[in-house]
Structures are given as C-alpha cells and as structure tokens.
Design an enzyme around this catalytic site. Structure first.
Site, mmCIF file in Angstrom:
data_model
loop_
_atom_site.group_PDB
_atom_site.id
_atom_site.type_symbol
_atom_site.label_atom_id
_atom_site.label_comp_id
_atom_site.label_asym_id
_atom_site.label_seq_id
_atom_site.Cartn_x
_atom_site.Cartn_y
_atom_site.Cartn_z
ATOM 1 N N HIS A 1 0.778 -1.236 0.000
ATOM 2 C CA HIS A 1 0.000 0.000 0.000
ATOM 3 C C HIS A 1 0.813 1.292 0.000
ATOM 4 O O HIS A 1 0.257 2.373 -0.256
ATOM 5 C CB HIS A 1 -0.941 0.008 1.214
ATOM 6 N N TYR B 1 -13.727 5.354 10.252
ATOM 7 C CA TYR B 1 -12.902 5.866 9.154
ATOM 8 C C TYR B 1 -13.464 5.341 7.848
ATOM 9 O O TYR B 1 -13.701 4.144 7.706
ATOM 10 C CB TYR B 1 -11.461 5.366 9.352
ATOM 11 N N THR C 1 -5.396 10.228 -0.190
ATOM 12 C CA THR C 1 -6.747 9.993 0.328
ATOM 13 C C THR C 1 -7.071 11.041 1.385
ATOM 14 O O THR C 1 -6.170 11.688 1.923
ATOM 15 C CB THR C 1 -6.884 8.597 0.979
#
Length: 653
Positions: free
Chosen positions: A370, A481, A494
């Site tokens: 990621h 979240y 993001t």
C-alpha cells in the site's frame, strides 16, 4: 506435452535453469489494450493542486467529528484545547505548512508525509497494510482453468503495462456528463490543447481528470526493507515475471528484447512447466520473510546479500510483478478472503507492488503493497485486465504450446542464522493470522436503485447501518474511518470521511433504542438528515476539505522541527481516540471485482469492506478476538432490514 529436453544445472548467483522446448502456435497478438487518442499523461501538468484547508474550517470539522464520541465534559475540554490550538501554535504550524506548499508546487502537501508514514511503519505489511481485491470468475467456465486464466491475465497485464508506458492508456477521467466529455469528438479536440491547459478544457465539459502519478510504480516495483524506513525500488528495465508455487520462486521473460509481449503460447508453456515441476516445497521458504517486522526483515535481507544472494534478490525486486500459483481449491468466499489477504505466508512476496494470486480452481485476486499507491491505480489495472482477459483471451483450451526459452527456479544460499530467521517468521505469521476472523453478509432486500428512488445516498445508508449495528452490539458510538480518494488533485492520496456524526448518532438511537417513540415519517426524516450530511462530508473530503490530512501534516511538521512537547491538541486523549479507528471502512463496486477485504487497523476493531450494488448490499468484515464479527454482521443486517422497512412506509418492531 513435449518431452523434457534440458537438465537442471546450477548457475552462478544461485539460479537453477530449466529449459523446455515446444512447437510454436504461430499466433500473433496485439501489443496494446487500446490506443487512446488523448495521451495517458495529457492532463497531469494542469491538474489542480490539493488545497490546504483553512485552519478554522479544519478545527470546526474536527470538533463536529469529536462530538458524538465524547461526553459533555470530555467535549468541553477538547473544544478548549482545539480553540487554543487555533489561536496559538496551530496558526504558526499552518502558516509554515502553507509556505512549504507554495515552495513545492510540483506535488501536494500530503504526498511526502504520507509516503513517510507508510515507509517508516515497522509493523508487518501483512494484515496491517496490504489489502486484496478478488476477480469475478470468467463467464466462460472452461477459461477458469488455473493455467489458462493465469496465462491470459499475465498477457493482459503486460499489454496494460505496454499501453501505459507508450502513453496510449486512456487517461483516468471522472465524467459527470459523459455524453459531452466521453466522446470521440471531445477527445480529438482536447488532445490539441496544451498539457498545461488541458485540465481546464475537461473541466469546461464537467469532466475531472484524475492524478496518474502512482501508475509508474505498478510494474517492476518492490518495497525494500531498510532499518527505520523502507525504500521503494523501481527498475523498468526488467522484462521478467516472478512466479511462486509451493514457496519456490521462478522467473522467465514475458517481454522480449525488442520490448514486445512474448508469444502467449510460450508464456503458457512456461507456466505449464512451473505447475508440473516436481520440486518439493522448500523447508525454508524465503517469501515468509516479507511478512516480518520491517526492521527484522531489513537485518535478514542484509544477511541474505552477504551470503551471495544479491543477483537472485535483484530478480525478485525487478520483476514486472508476482504471480502466485496456489495449490488449494477455494471452498467459499471466506476461504477466498483468507487466502487472498494473507495465504500461508510461504507462497507470497508481500513487498511486490502487487501480486496476482491464482488458486487451483482459477479463482484469482490482487494483493497489493500500500505504500506506493492507493486503490485507484490498482482498480483501474484490475478492471482493464479482467475486461481484456475475458473479451480477448490470448490462449484457449485448444491452444498449442510454442517454443520456450529458459524458466529459472531461484535458489538461495541460507546459513543457520537465516534458517532460524525464516522459522521464526513462519511461527509469528501463523500466530498472527490465526487470530483473524472473516465473515461476509449479503443483504438482498434492496440496494442502490431503491435508495436512489428515495433520494438517499447509498453510501450514507451503508455507513448508517454500520453505526446502528455497532450501537446495537456494543451500546456506544465508535471512531469510524471511511477512505476517500483525492486523486482529482496532483499527487493527491486519500482523505478521511468521518461517518459517525451527531446525525447518525441521533438516528441510530431512534432506530435501535427507541423505535416505538418515533413515527415512520420521523424516522424517514432522520434518514434524510443522515444522507444529506454524509453527502456533504463526502464532497468535502473529495475536494481536499476534510480535517484529518491537514492535522496529520501539521503534526508531521511539528515532529520534523523537533517541537517538544507536541502541541496539546495532539496529546489530548480525544485525538488519540478519534484516530483509534474501531470501524475502518472502504467501499468499491466494479464489474471486475467479486469482493475485497483488509484486516482491522486496531486490535479491537473491524475491517469493513463493502459494496452497495443495484439490488443488494454486500459486506466482507474482519476482526480479531476482541470483537465478534458474526454478531456484528447480524446487527448490521437487522439495521438494514429496519431502514428498508421504514423506507417502505412500515413501522419497525
């Protein structure tokens, strides 16, 4: 299949070479997925910059998100601390952040701190960071054969890579009015607008080009462990694929010396060899080291290099991507989730930018590291590969294998210390994944279509169901979240949507605690309030107007300048609590994707992957022993039942 003609022989640098020869199929294939009229990076230079929000807006949004999580006394304290930050040290940090941002107009204010956050994390990437997205099956059953599907996906992946690098991949654009912007006429026009102005041309027809700066890290890329902070490595010269089976590692070229895709029948032959190789599983599989604590792995990697494994590791790091050929047949969705999220630890190289995992029955998924990028680039890749491999398969059941060059099985020199390190990594991996539970739910009473008819946001309703479900199960509101892409901006990453609000809290209490006290119209009104507010939060986040990244960047700045102690806002228990995301959620729907998932981000949390489809809603949820995922999904299902009952104009029991 042709008889084996070559013998395995030891090679310098720890390589084992296996040669097999086949008859050519003579089939010619196209090198590109498509040839876009508009160059891939046409809009990149003119993308707008990610705005730094006004500090007073950030503090206002922060306090609004804190309100449902705190009692009156706690909120009063947090409000006082936040106001003090706004009038004092926060003002200075914000001014410094804005000044830095003005000096770095080529990027965004969040890009460097976000890379640093990921690369400095010392926890294992497995469960903590790497998510998965599984492919839908090929609609033609005979093409779900493991060998055929792997070959076709590899060919489509290489075609995607070539299309991207040639600048022929369609730019990623969000079309609000596709009748005007997603047309050949507009594309022929916009290609002549200079790249420094092209974004404005798209904006004029309500189209929003997205940042594609992460795409170059898709291929030939690996996260390399280093002490304290890892590095991202990319070597676009690599022409080979890394294949793993039973923990053994193989490489062979899928691009020839002229930069062309190797004949698909030849790739089929290579993969057929790998699948038929009788080599046993290694007693000390190297791949499991990529599941280790990053500092531990960094130390062991140095030992691997000292032991003469440099060439083999370079082949792993520089491979286009990793293909994991698994031995198991998937029993059900839960088995798929466990296998694609973590697997057995031995037949993976978790540090590769992405891996395509192919089970024995042809069920496939992407697991990705990621730090280099977010879901936008990976999902585009997955959509294109699925579409291409299904609609234009390069090999079929009747394909005749072609001549093949060398398939090389990598061999590694391991001493006792390295063997001990691998054994310890296997133990730690097994202990970690044994604590993870995954369960899934499909709600069939309705989906996107019915919600839109009622003028409700489908995402808002899904998020509200999670709030109701958690309240029903645990009796309180939890920090939540939801990830939102800011790819509409140059080097955007993001932003966080905070779905738990005073509106969802009020609505959840009415549905769960006091259903008899509210009429159907009142409950419908509460649903509408939640939808409206969630829509506002989503728009703000997508436009870079959340509060999380702004506060994060200022904290990063305070740390970088050696501020001790940190400003009181960051030491307030409420700040730690809102960032202890018990409900970590992410959504995606795509014709290519069957389901996606990830582990909780805190020990007492849920990892909630979900999709609101036209006629149904699906959730794929993970937890550790501190939470009961089965019960949570039952509570979420009950919440959705109640919401849809009220939308039908009926009272809830």
């Amino acid at each position: 299949m042709a008889a084996f003609l070559g013998s395995a022989a030891a090679k310098p640098g720890g390589l084992v070479s296996v040669v097999r020869r086949y008859r050519s199929s003579g089939r010619k294939c196209s090198e590109f997925l498509h040839k876009s009229v508009v160059p891939s990076m046409h809009y990149q230079k003119s993308l707008p910059r990610l705005p730094v929000p006004k500090l007073e807006d950030t503090i206002r949004r922060y306090l609004a998100a804190q309100r449902p999580l705190l009692n009156d006394d706690q909120y009063s304290h947090t409000e006082k601390v936040a106001r003090s930050f706004l009038d004092g040290v926060g003002k200075n940090l914000h001014a410094e952040l804005v000044a830095q941002d003005k000096k770095n107009k080529h990027t965004s204010y969040i890009s460097a701190p976000w890379f640093d956050m990921y690369l400095s994390a010392r926890e294992s990437v497995v469960l903590n960071f790497n998510p998965f997205m599984s492919f839908n099956p090929d609609p033609k059953p005979e093409y779900n054969d493991q060998l055929l599907r792997a070959t076709n996906m590899v060919c489509s992946a290489v075609r995607f890579m070539k299309t991207l690098r040639a600048g022929l991949l369609e730019p990623e654009v969000f079309h609000l009015n596709p009748e005007k912007s997603d047309t050949d006429r507009f594309k022929r026009l916009i290609r002549w607008v200079p790249p420094s102005l092209s974004w404005y041309g798209a904006y004029m027809v309500n189209a929003y080009p997205l940042d594609m700066s992460q795409y170059f890290r898709l291929f030939n890329s690996t996260r390399v462990p280093r002490a304290a902070r890892d590095e991202l490595f990319t070597d676009q010269k690599g022409r080979h694929l890394l294949v793993m089976r039973r923990g053994n590692m193989y490489v062979f070229d899928v691009v020839d010396r002229d930069g062309n895709l190797v004949q698909p029948a030849e790739i089929l032959a290579h993969l057929r060899y790998v699948l038929s190789d009788a080599a046993p599983a290694p007693p000390f599989p190297l791949g499991v080291l990529t599941s280790e604590n990053r500092d531990v792995w960094a130390g062991l990697r140095e030992k691997l290099l000292s032991a003469g494994n440099g060439e083999a590791l370079a082949l792993v790091d520089g491979a286009l991507f990793c293909l994991c050929l698994d031995e198991d047949v998937m029993r059900d969705h839960i088995h798929v989730s466990h296998n694609m999220l973590h697997g057995d630890g031995c037949n993976r190289w978790y540090d590769k930018s992405f891996s395509i995992i192919m089970a024995k029955d042809g069920q496939a998924a992407i697991n990705f590291e990621h730090s280099w990028g977010d879901g936008v680039a990976v999902l585009r890749f997955q959509n294109e590969v699925f579409k291409d491999s299904v609609e234009k398969p390069m090999v079929g059941p009747d394909c005749r294998p072609a001549a093949a060059s060398a398939v090389r099985r990598l061999a590694f020199n391991l001493d006792g210390e390295l063997e001990d390190g691998i054994a310890r990594a296997k133990e730690k991996f097994a202990a970690a994944v044994s604590r993870l539970t995954i369960d899934a739910m499909e709600f069939k009473m309705g989906g996107k279509e019915r919600l839109k008819k009622k003028k409700l946001s489908p995402d808002a309703v899904a998020q509200l169901a999670f709030q109701m479900g958690f309240l029903r199960q645990y009796g309180h509101t939890a920090a939540t979240y939801e990830s939102c892409s800011t790819a509409a901006f140059r080097h955007g990453r993001t932003e966080t949507i905070r779905p738990a609000s005073v509106h969802t809290q009020r609505c959840a209490h009415a549905f769960v605690r006091q259903p008899g006290r509210h009429g159907v119209e009142q409950l419908q009104g509460l649903l509408a309030e939640c939808s409206k507010y969630h829509g506002q939060l989503t728009r703000e986040a997508a436009m870079g107007q959340g509060f999380d990244r702004h506060l994060f960047a200022m904290r990063y700045l305070a740390n970088a300048t050696g501020a001790t102690p940190l400003p009181e806002l960051y030491r307030d228990p409420a700040y730690a609590a809102i960032n202890h995301n018990v409900l970590s959620t992410s959504t995606l729907t795509s014709p290519a994707v069957s389901l996606g998932g990830f582990a909780p981000v805190v020990p007492d949390g849920f990892g909630v992957g979900y999709g609101v489809h036209d006629e149904w809603i699906g959730c794929n949820v993970s937890s550790y022993p501190a939470r009961n995922v089965h019960e949570f999904l039952q509570c979420v299902h009950k919440s959705l039942e109640d919401i849809f009952t009220v939308l039908e104009g009926k009272p809830i029991s």
